[in-house]
Design an enzyme around this catalytic site. Structure first.
Site, PDB file in Angstrom:
ATOM      1  N   GLU A 178      18.608  50.728  22.764  1.00  0.00           N
ATOM      2  CA  GLU A 178      17.908  49.553  22.226  1.00  0.00           C
ATOM      3  C   GLU A 178      18.319  49.300  20.780  1.00  0.00           C
ATOM      4  O   GLU A 178      18.339  48.152  20.339  1.00  0.00           O
ATOM      5  CB  GLU A 178      16.386  49.736  22.379  1.00  0.00           C
ATOM      6  CG  GLU A 178      15.977  49.568  23.835  1.00  0.00           C
ATOM      7  CD  GLU A 178      14.746  50.339  24.259  1.00  0.00           C
ATOM      8  OE1 GLU A 178      13.969  50.794  23.397  1.00  0.00           O
ATOM      9  OE2 GLU A 178      14.562  50.502  25.487  1.00  0.00           O
ATOM     10  N   HIS A 222      19.908  55.176  20.166  1.00  0.00           N
ATOM     11  CA  HIS A 222      19.276  54.714  21.414  1.00  0.00           C
ATOM     12  C   HIS A 222      19.879  53.357  21.800  1.00  0.00           C
ATOM     13  O   HIS A 222      20.203  52.546  20.931  1.00  0.00           O
ATOM     14  CB  HIS A 222      17.760  54.601  21.223  1.00  0.00           C
ATOM     15  CG  HIS A 222      17.046  54.357  22.514  1.00  0.00           C
ATOM     16  ND1 HIS A 222      16.964  53.113  23.074  1.00  0.00           N
ATOM     17  CD2 HIS A 222      16.436  55.207  23.372  1.00  0.00           C
ATOM     18  CE1 HIS A 222      16.312  53.201  24.230  1.00  0.00           C
ATOM     19  NE2 HIS A 222      15.987  54.466  24.431  1.00  0.00           N
ATOM     20  N   GLU A 232      21.562  58.439  28.829  1.00  0.00           N
ATOM     21  CA  GLU A 232      20.631  57.415  29.314  1.00  0.00           C
ATOM     22  C   GLU A 232      21.416  56.197  29.794  1.00  0.00           C
ATOM     23  O   GLU A 232      21.791  55.336  28.984  1.00  0.00           O
ATOM     24  CB  GLU A 232      19.702  56.977  28.179  1.00  0.00           C
ATOM     25  CG  GLU A 232      18.832  58.081  27.648  1.00  0.00           C
ATOM     26  CD  GLU A 232      17.571  57.515  27.017  1.00  0.00           C
ATOM     27  OE1 GLU A 232      16.480  57.870  27.476  1.00  0.00           O
ATOM     28  OE2 GLU A 232      17.687  56.690  26.093  1.00  0.00           O
ATOM     29  N   LYS A 242       8.747  54.470  21.689  1.00  0.00           N
ATOM     30  CA  LYS A 242       9.252  53.145  21.284  1.00  0.00           C
ATOM     31  C   LYS A 242       8.201  52.484  20.379  1.00  0.00           C
ATOM     32  O   LYS A 242       7.523  53.192  19.636  1.00  0.00           O
ATOM     33  CB  LYS A 242       9.612  52.311  22.514  1.00  0.00           C
ATOM     34  CG  LYS A 242      10.550  53.094  23.447  1.00  0.00           C
ATOM     35  CD  LYS A 242      11.182  52.285  24.522  1.00  0.00           C
ATOM     36  CE  LYS A 242      12.066  53.200  25.356  1.00  0.00           C
ATOM     37  NZ  LYS A 242      12.803  52.482  26.393  1.00  0.00           N
ATOM     38  N   SER A 253      13.907  55.865  33.426  1.00  0.00           N
ATOM     39  CA  SER A 253      12.950  55.823  34.533  1.00  0.00           C
ATOM     40  C   SER A 253      12.585  57.204  35.067  1.00  0.00           C
ATOM     41  O   SER A 253      12.394  57.381  36.278  1.00  0.00           O
ATOM     42  CB  SER A 253      13.472  54.907  35.661  1.00  0.00           C
ATOM     43  OG  SER A 253      13.609  53.585  35.190  1.00  0.00           O
ATOM     44  N   ASN A 305       9.728  59.314  24.129  1.00  0.00           N
ATOM     45  CA  ASN A 305      10.104  58.231  23.217  1.00  0.00           C
ATOM     46  C   ASN A 305       9.079  57.109  23.377  1.00  0.00           C
ATOM     47  O   ASN A 305       9.119  56.367  24.347  1.00  0.00           O
ATOM     48  CB  ASN A 305      11.524  57.744  23.584  1.00  0.00           C
ATOM     49  CG  ASN A 305      11.933  56.526  22.783  1.00  0.00           C
ATOM     50  OD1 ASN A 305      11.274  56.157  21.803  1.00  0.00           O
ATOM     51  ND2 ASN A 305      13.033  55.902  23.200  1.00  0.00           N
ATOM     52  N   GLY A 336      13.828  51.730  31.766  1.00  0.00           N
ATOM     53  CA  GLY A 336      12.742  50.782  31.984  1.00  0.00           C
ATOM     54  C   GLY A 336      12.876  49.964  33.260  1.00  0.00           C
ATOM     55  O   GLY A 336      12.132  49.004  33.461  1.00  0.00           O
TER      56      GLY A 336
HETATM   57  P1  PGA Z   1      12.216  54.770  30.348  1.00  0.00           P
HETATM   58  O1  PGA Z   1      12.967  54.799  28.918  1.00  0.00           O
HETATM   59  O2  PGA Z   1      11.776  56.162  30.650  1.00  0.00           O
HETATM   60  O3  PGA Z   1      11.061  53.818  30.139  1.00  0.00           O
HETATM   61  O4  PGA Z   1      13.214  54.266  31.340  1.00  0.00           O
HETATM   62  C1  PGA Z   1      13.776  55.859  28.536  1.00  0.00           C
HETATM   63  C2  PGA Z   1      14.291  55.660  27.139  1.00  0.00           C
HETATM   64  O5  PGA Z   1      14.576  54.506  26.748  1.00  0.00           O
HETATM   65  O6  PGA Z   1      14.447  56.621  26.363  1.00  0.00           O
END
Ligand code: PGA
Length: 266
Positions: free
Chosen positions: A110, A108, A178, A18, A224, A16, A184
């Site tokens: 976000e 997601h 997730e 983003k 992560s 992903n 993150g």
């Molecule tokens: P990350 O994000 O691997 O940077 O923690 C995962 C995601 O948001 O899909």
């Protein structure tokens, strides 16, 4: 082979991106990723690899993948709940279908957090994707506060039930667990924590879509994920892959995650 679930689900490593990389950067990135995986003799039949670039990159990525016959998959990071009409700024599942996009990320955290997407809207997006032959990668996960208040699986389980509520006959979905606190943050869940929730999510898929579909459904862990922790997740019986954010923007690191079988046993 260690870590393979024989005769079962094909592992899935999804990147992903983003809001990172424009279409020119995307072309260079995907080319290099394909070379890196080919140098490593990546077995796509055992581990599927897909990238999820921003909308403006998708046509370029699709051209490259089809033109060069790359085995990489691709998808969008979101889709409209509507098929067409006066929805300024939105992208229809019909347009993704026209690009032959196999996947789309839906719900997601976000999107839930910054765009206030509700469970109802996410259910509509899941349904419209399925109706247009784009497989939704349905994201669910609890915040740190939810974890404290309700324990690990209550919120993701409720989110998945809601997300599937308009898609009862569906046969092809991907689920991504997730935990919001792990995204993150550098603080991944433990493989055991991921397995515990993934197992509950598989029960939800079985409840709504039936046991056979549940057996075939890939459940990913996200939050992560790195090359140093991927193998532990994939060793879990109900974790079939990963949705990778930050680490998917580093070609060597993402390729190494996709090659997780080489780290199993390490
Ligand atoms: P990350 O994000 O691997 O940077 O923690 C995962 C995601 O948001 O899909």
């Amino acid at each position: 082979m260690a870590g393979v679930k024989p005769g079962e689900r094909v592992a899935f490593i999804a990147g992903n991106w983003k809001m990172n990389l424009d279409h020119l950067q995307a072309i260079a990135f995907v080319q290099k990723l394909a070379w890196t995986l080919s140098d490593a003799r990546h077995d796509y039949s055992a581990t599927e690899v897909a990238v999820f670039p921003p909308f403006t990159d998708i046509r370029s990525v699709q051209n490259l993948i089809t033109g060069d016959k790359l085995e990489l998959g691709f998808g969008a990071q979101d889709v409209s709940a509507h098929l067409s009409g006066a929805y300024t700024g939105e992208i229809s599942a019909l347009f993704l279908k026209a690009l032959g996009a196999p996947y789309v990320i839906v719900g997601h955290s976000e999107r839930r957090q910054y765009h206030h997407e509700s469970d109802e809207q996410i259910a509509e997006k899941v349904a419209v994707s399925i109706q247009n032959d784009v497989v939704p990668v349905i994201c669910v996960g609890e915040t740190a506060e939810d974890l404290e208040l309700y324990g690990p699986s209550a919120v993701p389980v409720a989110q998945l039930r809601a997300a599937l509520s308009l898609s009862e006959g569906a046969t092809n979905v991907v689920v991504a667990y997730e935990p919001v606190w792990a995204i993150g943050s550098g603080q991944a869940a433990t493989p055991e924590q991921a397995e515990q929730v993934a197992e509950q999510l598989r029960y939800v898929v079985a409840e709504v879509l039936g046991g056979e579909v549940a057996d075939a459904t890939r459940i990913l862990y996200g939050g992560s994920v790195k090359s140093t922790n991927i193998a532990g997740f994939l060793r879990q019986p109900n974790v079939d892959g990963a949705l990778v954010g930050g680490a998917s923007l580093d070609i060597a690191e993402f390729a190494s995650i996709a090659q997780f079988r080489k780290h199993v046993g390490t």
